[in-house]
Design a protein around this motif. Sequence first.
Motif, PDB file in Angstrom:
ATOM      1  N   VAL A  88     -50.281  58.487 -73.842  1.00  0.00           N
ATOM      2  CA  VAL A  88     -51.282  59.210 -73.049  1.00  0.00           C
ATOM      3  C   VAL A  88     -52.519  59.442 -73.907  1.00  0.00           C
ATOM      4  N   GLU A  89     -53.678  59.229 -73.312  1.00  0.00           N
ATOM      5  CA  GLU A  89     -54.955  59.562 -73.939  1.00  0.00           C
ATOM      6  C   GLU A  89     -55.393  60.915 -73.404  1.00  0.00           C
ATOM      7  N   ILE A  90     -55.864  61.769 -74.293  1.00  0.00           N
ATOM      8  CA  ILE A  90     -56.376  63.075 -73.894  1.00  0.00           C
ATOM      9  C   ILE A  90     -57.896  63.004 -74.040  1.00  0.00           C
ATOM     10  N   VAL A  91     -58.616  63.302 -72.965  1.00  0.00           N
ATOM     11  CA  VAL A  91     -60.067  63.144 -72.949  1.00  0.00           C
ATOM     12  C   VAL A  91     -60.740  64.448 -72.555  1.00  0.00           C
ATOM     13  N   LYS A  92     -61.701  64.882 -73.368  1.00  0.00           N
ATOM     14  CA  LYS A  92     -62.528  66.045 -73.025  1.00  0.00           C
ATOM     15  C   LYS A  92     -63.621  65.539 -72.093  1.00  0.00           C
ATOM     16  N   SER A  93     -63.554  65.945 -70.851  1.00  0.00           N
ATOM     17  CA  SER A  93     -64.530  65.501 -69.868  1.00  0.00           C
ATOM     18  C   SER A  93     -65.872  66.182 -70.120  1.00  0.00           C
ATOM     19  N   SER A  94     -66.927  65.383 -70.188  1.00  0.00           N
ATOM     20  CA  SER A  94     -68.266  65.938 -70.384  1.00  0.00           C
ATOM     21  C   SER A  94     -68.922  66.280 -69.046  1.00  0.00           C
ATOM     22  N   ILE A  95     -68.313  65.824 -67.970  1.00  0.00           N
ATOM     23  CA  ILE A  95     -68.785  66.159 -66.621  1.00  0.00           C
ATOM     24  C   ILE A  95     -67.696  67.050 -66.021  1.00  0.00           C
ATOM     25  N   THR A  96     -67.121  66.663 -64.920  1.00  0.00           N
ATOM     26  CA  THR A  96     -65.949  67.368 -64.411  1.00  0.00           C
ATOM     27  C   THR A  96     -64.765  66.407 -64.484  1.00  0.00           C
ATOM     28  N   PRO A  97     -63.551  66.926 -64.576  1.00  0.00           N
ATOM     29  CA  PRO A  97     -62.396  66.027 -64.585  1.00  0.00           C
ATOM     30  C   PRO A  97     -62.310  65.168 -63.322  1.00  0.00           C
ATOM     31  N   VAL A  98     -62.692  65.730 -62.188  1.00  0.00           N
ATOM     32  CA  VAL A  98     -62.661  64.972 -60.934  1.00  0.00           C
ATOM     33  C   VAL A  98     -63.689  63.839 -60.984  1.00  0.00           C
ATOM     34  N   GLN A  99     -64.908  64.128 -61.440  1.00  0.00           N
ATOM     35  CA  GLN A  99     -65.928  63.080 -61.536  1.00  0.00           C
ATOM     36  C   GLN A  99     -65.521  62.017 -62.553  1.00  0.00           C
ATOM     37  N   SER A 100     -64.892  62.430 -63.642  1.00  0.00           N
ATOM     38  CA  SER A 100     -64.394  61.455 -64.624  1.00  0.00           C
ATOM     39  C   SER A 100     -63.380  60.523 -63.979  1.00  0.00           C
ATOM     40  N   THR A 101     -62.557  61.064 -63.095  1.00  0.00           N
ATOM     41  CA  THR A 101     -61.554  60.261 -62.397  1.00  0.00           C
ATOM     42  C   THR A 101     -62.229  59.250 -61.473  1.00  0.00           C
ATOM     43  N   TYR A 102     -63.238  59.688 -60.720  1.00  0.00           N
ATOM     44  CA  TYR A 102     -63.981  58.761 -59.861  1.00  0.00           C
ATOM     45  C   TYR A 102     -64.684  57.692 -60.686  1.00  0.00           C
ATOM     46  N   ASP A 103     -65.287  58.092 -61.802  1.00  0.00           N
ATOM     47  CA  ASP A 103     -65.960  57.117 -62.673  1.00  0.00           C
ATOM     48  C   ASP A 103     -64.974  56.077 -63.186  1.00  0.00           C
ATOM     49  N   LEU A 104     -63.802  56.519 -63.573  1.00  0.00           N
ATOM     50  CA  LEU A 104     -62.763  55.604 -64.041  1.00  0.00           C
ATOM     51  C   LEU A 104     -62.383  54.616 -62.936  1.00  0.00           C
ATOM     52  N   ALA A 105     -62.211  55.120 -61.729  1.00  0.00           N
ATOM     53  CA  ALA A 105     -61.815  54.270 -60.596  1.00  0.00           C
ATOM     54  C   ALA A 105     -62.891  53.239 -60.267  1.00  0.00           C
ATOM     55  N   ILE A 106     -64.148  53.627 -60.377  1.00  0.00           N
ATOM     56  CA  ILE A 106     -65.245  52.707 -60.067  1.00  0.00           C
ATOM     57  C   ILE A 106     -65.380  51.642 -61.149  1.00  0.00           C
ATOM     58  N   GLU A 107     -65.352  52.071 -62.399  1.00  0.00           N
ATOM     59  CA  GLU A 107     -65.554  51.143 -63.518  1.00  0.00           C
ATOM     60  C   GLU A 107     -64.389  50.174 -63.694  1.00  0.00           C
ATOM     61  N   TYR A 108     -63.173  50.650 -63.439  1.00  0.00           N
ATOM     62  CA  TYR A 108     -61.988  49.828 -63.675  1.00  0.00           C
ATOM     63  C   TYR A 108     -61.194  49.631 -62.394  1.00  0.00           C
ATOM     64  N   ASN A 109     -61.789  48.868 -61.478  1.00  0.00           N
ATOM     65  CA  ASN A 109     -61.134  48.626 -60.201  1.00  0.00           C
ATOM     66  C   ASN A 109     -60.053  47.552 -60.299  1.00  0.00           C
ATOM     67  N   ASN A 110     -59.838  47.022 -61.505  1.00  0.00           N
ATOM     68  CA  ASN A 110     -58.771  46.040 -61.715  1.00  0.00           C
ATOM     69  C   ASN A 110     -57.496  46.694 -62.274  1.00  0.00           C
ATOM     70  N   VAL A 111     -57.534  48.014 -62.452  1.00  0.00           N
ATOM     71  CA  VAL A 111     -56.385  48.764 -62.957  1.00  0.00           C
ATOM     72  C   VAL A 111     -55.931  49.727 -61.865  1.00  0.00           C
ATOM     73  N   ASN A 112     -54.646  49.715 -61.567  1.00  0.00           N
ATOM     74  CA  ASN A 112     -54.110  50.650 -60.579  1.00  0.00           C
ATOM     75  C   ASN A 112     -54.081  52.056 -61.176  1.00  0.00           C
ATOM     76  N   LEU A 113     -54.485  53.026 -60.378  1.00  0.00           N
ATOM     77  CA  LEU A 113     -54.507  54.418 -60.817  1.00  0.00           C
ATOM     78  C   LEU A 113     -53.607  55.267 -59.933  1.00  0.00           C
ATOM     79  N   ILE A 114     -52.813  56.102 -60.563  1.00  0.00           N
ATOM     80  CA  ILE A 114     -52.047  57.123 -59.860  1.00  0.00           C
ATOM     81  C   ILE A 114     -52.690  58.447 -60.260  1.00  0.00           C
ATOM     82  N   VAL A 115     -53.360  59.086 -59.311  1.00  0.00           N
ATOM     83  CA  VAL A 115     -54.086  60.323 -59.596  1.00  0.00           C
ATOM     84  C   VAL A 115     -53.250  61.510 -59.136  1.00  0.00           C
TER      85      VAL A 115
END
Length: 181
Positions: free
Chosen positions: A77-104
């Motif tokens: 597991v990677e632990i990340v200090k979100s500089s925005i909000t954790p929810v926005q970080s999750t959306y950013d991750l989903a947009i940038e890496y649409n080739n990786v399946n995400l379980i949120v």
Amino acid sequence: MINFRQFFERLENVETVAVLPGGFKPPTNGHFQALENILQGADKGVVFIGKSPRDGITQEMAYQIWAIYKPYLSKPVEIVKSSITPVQSTYDLAIEYNNVNLIVGAGAKDQDMARYNSFIKNPEKYPHVVISKIDIQGGGISGTKVREMIASKDPAVVDYFVPQQIKETDKERIKSILGIA
């Protein structure tokens, strides 16, 4: 913006990532168990920690406690200090890496599920994202009660909120992080 490229460069042949966004002030046994649950369907996980302090518990303190929990988790597991909000970080991750399946992971209480409506309402844009509703874990530990116990320097607080499998030496480190040692 989180540098997801560095995060994913460390992944080899990863198809599914479990994502647990939240404030985690502090991360409790319930958070630990929630992450373990969604990790079962993933190759690796990521925890996004919110930046806003709550009752004296900071993002850095939450990060340090998650770092103690990390070796006890069943998968990397990677632990990340979100500089925005954790929810926005999750959306950013989903947009940038649409080739990786995400379980949120989204908590069953409050408005957690509603925060991910865009994923749910736009399955054609986010076919790689699954929202996993997480029921209350770890006996329903109250974050408010934990913070009150910390503020009163109650040494029993660690036994109240820390996962049972955490060793005593690590519990002492957590007390030190929280200023109750």
